[in-house]
Motif scaffolding. Structure first.
Motif, PDB file in Angstrom:
ATOM      1  N   ARG A   1       0.992  -1.301  -0.123  1.00 36.78           N
ATOM      2  CA  ARG A   1      -0.089  -0.036   0.001  1.00 36.78           C
ATOM      3  C   ARG A   1       0.987   1.281   0.059  1.00 36.78           C
ATOM      4  O   ARG A   1       1.950   1.358   0.877  1.00 36.78           O
ATOM      5  CB  ARG A   1      -0.922   0.130   1.113  1.00 36.78           C
ATOM      6  N   ARG A   2       0.365   2.238  -0.768  1.00 38.94           N
ATOM      7  CA  ARG A   2       1.222   3.292  -0.912  1.00 38.94           C
ATOM      8  C   ARG A   2       0.146   4.458  -0.389  1.00 38.94           C
ATOM      9  O   ARG A   2      -0.999   4.628  -0.761  1.00 38.94           O
ATOM     10  CB  ARG A   2       1.735   3.653  -2.349  1.00 38.94           C
ATOM     11  N   HIS A   3       0.751   5.769  -0.076  1.00 39.52           N
ATOM     12  CA  HIS A   3       0.067   6.861   0.369  1.00 39.52           C
ATOM     13  C   HIS A   3      -0.713   7.434  -0.929  1.00 39.52           C
ATOM     14  O   HIS A   3      -1.829   8.116  -0.830  1.00 39.52           O
ATOM     15  CB  HIS A   3       0.841   8.101   0.719  1.00 39.52           C
ATOM     16  N   ASP A   4      -0.185   7.215  -1.967  1.00 44.20           N
ATOM     17  CA  ASP A   4      -0.839   7.744  -3.290  1.00 44.20           C
ATOM     18  C   ASP A   4      -1.871   7.033  -3.916  1.00 44.20           C
ATOM     19  O   ASP A   4      -2.535   7.170  -4.957  1.00 44.20           O
ATOM     20  CB  ASP A   4       0.101   8.503  -4.213  1.00 44.20           C
ATOM     21  N   GLN A   5      -2.095   5.927  -3.398  1.00 41.86           N
ATOM     22  CA  GLN A   5      -2.794   4.459  -3.989  1.00 41.86           C
ATOM     23  C   GLN A   5      -4.704   5.087  -3.701  1.00 41.86           C
ATOM     24  O   GLN A   5      -4.555   5.598  -2.819  1.00 41.86           O
ATOM     25  CB  GLN A   5      -2.711   3.199  -3.235  1.00 41.86           C
ATOM     26  N   ALA A   6      -5.128   4.512  -4.822  1.00 41.40           N
ATOM     27  CA  ALA A   6      -6.608   5.227  -4.750  1.00 41.40           C
ATOM     28  C   ALA A   6      -7.195   4.494  -3.566  1.00 41.40           C
ATOM     29  O   ALA A   6      -7.048   3.287  -3.115  1.00 41.40           O
ATOM     30  CB  ALA A   6      -7.249   4.484  -5.886  1.00 41.40           C
ATOM     31  N   GLY A   7      -7.991   5.426  -2.636  1.00 43.20           N
ATOM     32  CA  GLY A   7      -8.610   4.870  -1.430  1.00 43.20           C
ATOM     33  C   GLY A   7      -7.938   4.737  -0.220  1.00 43.20           C
ATOM     34  O   GLY A   7      -8.460   4.807   0.888  1.00 43.20           O
ATOM     35  N   PHE A   8      -6.714   4.970  -0.168  1.00 47.23           N
ATOM     36  CA  PHE A   8      -5.567   5.083   0.984  1.00 47.23           C
ATOM     37  C   PHE A   8      -6.072   6.200   1.766  1.00 47.23           C
ATOM     38  O   PHE A   8      -6.180   6.288   2.889  1.00 47.23           O
ATOM     39  CB  PHE A   8      -4.229   5.032   0.543  1.00 47.23           C
ATOM     40  N   GLY A   9      -6.035   7.715   0.965  1.00 45.79           N
ATOM     41  CA  GLY A   9      -6.437   8.454   1.713  1.00 45.79           C
ATOM     42  C   GLY A   9      -7.855   8.639   2.401  1.00 45.79           C
ATOM     43  O   GLY A   9      -7.981   9.025   3.522  1.00 45.79           O
ATOM     44  N   THR A  10      -8.673   8.394   1.674  1.00 39.11           N
ATOM     45  CA  THR A  10     -10.132   8.037   2.515  1.00 39.11           C
ATOM     46  C   THR A  10     -10.113   7.044   3.386  1.00 39.11           C
ATOM     47  O   THR A  10     -10.590   7.404   4.480  1.00 39.11           O
ATOM     48  CB  THR A  10     -11.164   7.302   1.354  1.00 39.11           C
ATOM     49  N   LEU A  11      -9.335   5.966   3.641  1.00 36.45           N
ATOM     50  CA  LEU A  11      -9.374   4.875   4.607  1.00 36.45           C
ATOM     51  C   LEU A  11      -8.877   5.862   5.739  1.00 36.45           C
ATOM     52  O   LEU A  11      -9.259   5.606   6.861  1.00 36.45           O
ATOM     53  CB  LEU A  11      -8.485   4.074   4.126  1.00 36.45           C
ATOM     54  N   VAL A  12      -7.481   6.383   5.380  1.00 36.97           N
ATOM     55  CA  VAL A  12      -6.761   7.232   6.437  1.00 36.97           C
ATOM     56  C   VAL A  12      -7.724   8.170   7.283  1.00 36.97           C
ATOM     57  O   VAL A  12      -8.075   8.133   8.534  1.00 36.97           O
ATOM     58  CB  VAL A  12      -5.581   7.837   6.283  1.00 36.97           C
ATOM     59  N   GLN A  13      -8.557   8.861   6.544  1.00 32.54           N
ATOM     60  CA  GLN A  13      -9.416  10.088   6.920  1.00 32.54           C
ATOM     61  C   GLN A  13     -10.445   9.382   7.724  1.00 32.54           C
ATOM     62  O   GLN A  13     -10.880   9.795   8.886  1.00 32.54           O
ATOM     63  CB  GLN A  13     -10.063  10.639   5.514  1.00 32.54           C
ATOM     64  N   SER A  14     -11.035   8.293   7.188  1.00 35.21           N
ATOM     65  CA  SER A  14     -12.306   7.655   7.817  1.00 35.21           C
ATOM     66  C   SER A  14     -11.575   7.084   9.121  1.00 35.21           C
ATOM     67  O   SER A  14     -12.252   7.142  10.435  1.00 35.21           O
ATOM     68  CB  SER A  14     -12.966   6.441   7.019  1.00 35.21           C
ATOM     69  N   LEU A  15     -10.523   6.495   9.154  1.00 34.17           N
ATOM     70  CA  LEU A  15     -10.043   5.938  10.532  1.00 34.17           C
ATOM     71  C   LEU A  15      -9.804   7.293  11.507  1.00 34.17           C
ATOM     72  O   LEU A  15     -10.016   6.932  12.944  1.00 34.17           O
ATOM     73  CB  LEU A  15      -8.631   5.115  10.488  1.00 34.17           C
TER      74      LEU A  15
END
Lengths: 275, 290
Positions: A250-264
């Motif tokens: 998993r990379r920080h610029d991967q699709a969905g990663f930012g959303t995941l971090v935000q929701s957590l």
């Protein structure tokens, strides 16, 4: 690539999943310890959790919320005030002898008077599972964590990141079926921390020990875990159970990663309002 | 501040019991804090300078006011007495040294064993510590004659008095050191299902070494003192006896030469312990060195 973030807050973790025999199971675990002035301090409040064999579950919560205490209860180092813990159906003490528990905490716990190789071979010296460390295992482990050239050095001659690598090698050298990690990379700088996270995924890839990772870092949990349990501030309760279906690495610029971090982060921030 | 040491690459890294590990030769490279030989010598300058000022001042004062030798001889006279009869001081010093070392071994061994048990069971500490304190604070001049009455006039009472004085500091050091176990390393051993014996040999004893060395230094000087005092009370040999006889003959020069011999023995023992400490506690600076 579809990103599924499933959320099942305030429900026995993993209860709806078809799990034959959970590798780690806690039922109604509460723990209260006696504070300095004799007042009872609740650390953990009625926690239910289930971890499937081979799963990597992150326990995410604010600092000092009691998640480290929970990990010590799961490993049998602390007896809970109430509730039951089973590891593959056995008590933690029996599981330590039968399946082995790899343990890695923020403090590496390396013995300063032994060399790196001696430290890594420690699981082959003590306990009833010492036979699990076969010949050449220490060398192979050192190679895997990139410390083959530091085998004869002493811990005080190594950097913090190298010491954690050595401690990780020690945790895995006996090929345990359980790997318990308590903020293992918390004292390292950001880059070393990410590298060691990747290394952790690499070294557990072969045998896939069931892994519980205690962390207060949202990004670390999102990068490494199959599932994240979000805890409230002390006394710790599970307030969210988030399944992560993102491709690895998993990379920080991967699709969905930012959303995941935000929701957590939202879950974690919301947990503070429970107090 | 720690300085990485050079390593002997040929040394196998397999390790057995902790004892065997500690016999393994350490490299000759200096431990933490130690630097080059010149640097180490330059560190002695304050010690030597201070000693020289004291000795010169003392000699000058004795000569200036013409102090009689039975009141206070000058350091040159004491030195001449030492050089004039080295066999006497060497022989008597050896007697006292062997009593002190014997006492140190008996008392230290008992203290370490008791400390191991006390660190394991706190109720034992509550039971035994008051007794140890009483034994420690009872003046030697009270105990020594009793020991002579009980154990006779041979070396035993002197050994036992030295042992009694050495016992307490080593007990306290052992209990403190064995209890102050690094939590993280202990948790690793517990999750590995290590036995109590493994925990003591692999973790508690080695991690107690810094405190044990500090305690051993205190105990060494006390054992020496105990041997000397015991010789005053009952004995026909040793520096204590020599000093007592010289005092009663108003031979202050011989008495002070005896004191100088005891001081040399004490400093040599402390120096030896410091060397051992640097070798076996290489992973941290000694507790009593800044």
């Amino acid at each position: 690539m579809a990103v599924i973030v499933a959320e099942r807050p305030c429900e026995p973790a993993g209860a709806s999943r078809p799990v034959a025999s959970p590798a780690v199971e806690a039922i109604g675990v509460s723990h209260t310890y006696e504070g300095r002035d004799g007042v009872a301090v609740p650390a953990i409040d009625r926690i239910d959790l289930r971890v499937a064999p081979g799963e990597l579950v992150a326990l995410l919560g604010p600092s000092g919320c009691g998640k480290s205490t929970l990990l010590r209860i799961l490993s049998g180092l602390i007896q809970p005030s109430r509730g039951i813990v089973t590891l593959a159906g056995a008590s933690p003490a029996a599981a330590r002898a039968a399946q082995g528990i790899g343990w890695l905490a923020q403090d590496d716990g390396l013995l300063p008077w032994l060399t790196v190789a001696e430290n890594v071979s420690l699981p082959g010296r003590v306990g009833r599972r010492r036979a699990a460390v076969h010949g050449g295992a220490v060398q192979a482990m050192l190679r895997q964590v990139g410390l083959e050239d530091s085998a004869r050095q002493y811990p005080h001659e190594l950097s913090g990141g190298m010491r954690q690598r050595a401690a990780l090698a020690r945790a895995l050298v006996a090929e345990p079926e359980l790997l318990f990690l308590d903020e293992p990379f918390a004292s390292l700088d950001e880059i070393t921390r990410e590298r060691l996270g990747d290394l952790l995924l690499d070294v557990r890839a072969a045998r896939r020990p069931t892994t519980i990772l205690v962390t207060h870092s949202v990004v670390e949990a999102a990068r490494l875990a199959d599932r994240v349990l979000v805890f409230s501030p002390r006394p710790a309760r599970v307030i969210a159970d988030v399944e992560i279906n993102l491709d690895r690495p998993r990379r920080h610029d991967q699709a969905g990663f930012g959303t995941l971090v935000q929701s957590l982060k939202i879950e974690l921030a919301g947990s503070g309002n429970h107090q | 501040m720690t300085v990485p040491r050079g390593r002997d690459e040929s040394r196998p890294y397999r390790f057995g019991l902790v004892g065997a590990r500690f016999i393994a030769p350490a490299t000759s490279a200096p431990g933490p804090g130690a630097t080059s030989g010149l640097n180490r010598l330059s560190r002695l300058i304050p010690t030597v300078a201070f000693l020289a000022v004291i000795l010169i001042g003392w000699e000058l004062a004795v000569r200036l006011w013409q102090v009689p030798a039975y009141l206070m001889p000058g350091p040159s006279a004491v030195g001449a007495r030492l050089v004039g009869d080295p066999l006497f001081f060497g022989r008597e010093g050896l007697v006292t040294l062997s009593e002190a070392l014997g006492g140190l071994i008996i008392g230290g061994g008992l203290a370490l064993g008791t400390g191991l048990l006390m660190a394991q069971w706190r109720w034992l500490e509550r039971a035994l510590l008051p007794v140890a304190v009483v034994a420690k604070v009872t003046p030697v001049v009270v105990i020594a004659p009793l020991f002579v009455l009980w154990f006779g006039f041979d070396a035993w009472p002197r050994l036992l008095i030295a042992a009694l004085l050495a016992f307490f500091p080593i007990l306290i050091g052992a209990v403190a050191g064995l209890r102050a176990v690094p939590t993280a390393a202990r948790e690793v051993l517990l999750t590995l299902d290590a036995s109590t014996v493994d925990e003591v040999l692999l973790l508690r004893l080695p991690s107690a070494l810094p405190q044990l060395f500090a305690a051993l230094k205190v105990a060494t000087t006390l054992a020496l003192l105990g041997a000397v005092v015991a010789e005053w009370v009952g004995g026909d040999r040793g520096l204590g006896r020599a000093i007592l006889l010289a005092n009663s003959n108003l031979d202050t020069t011989t008495a002070l030469a005896g004191v100088a011999t005891i001081a040399s023995i004490g400093m040599a023992l402390i120096g030896l312990l410091t060397l051992l400490e640097r070798r076996y506690v290489f992973w941290q600076a000694p507790l009593d060195r800044s």
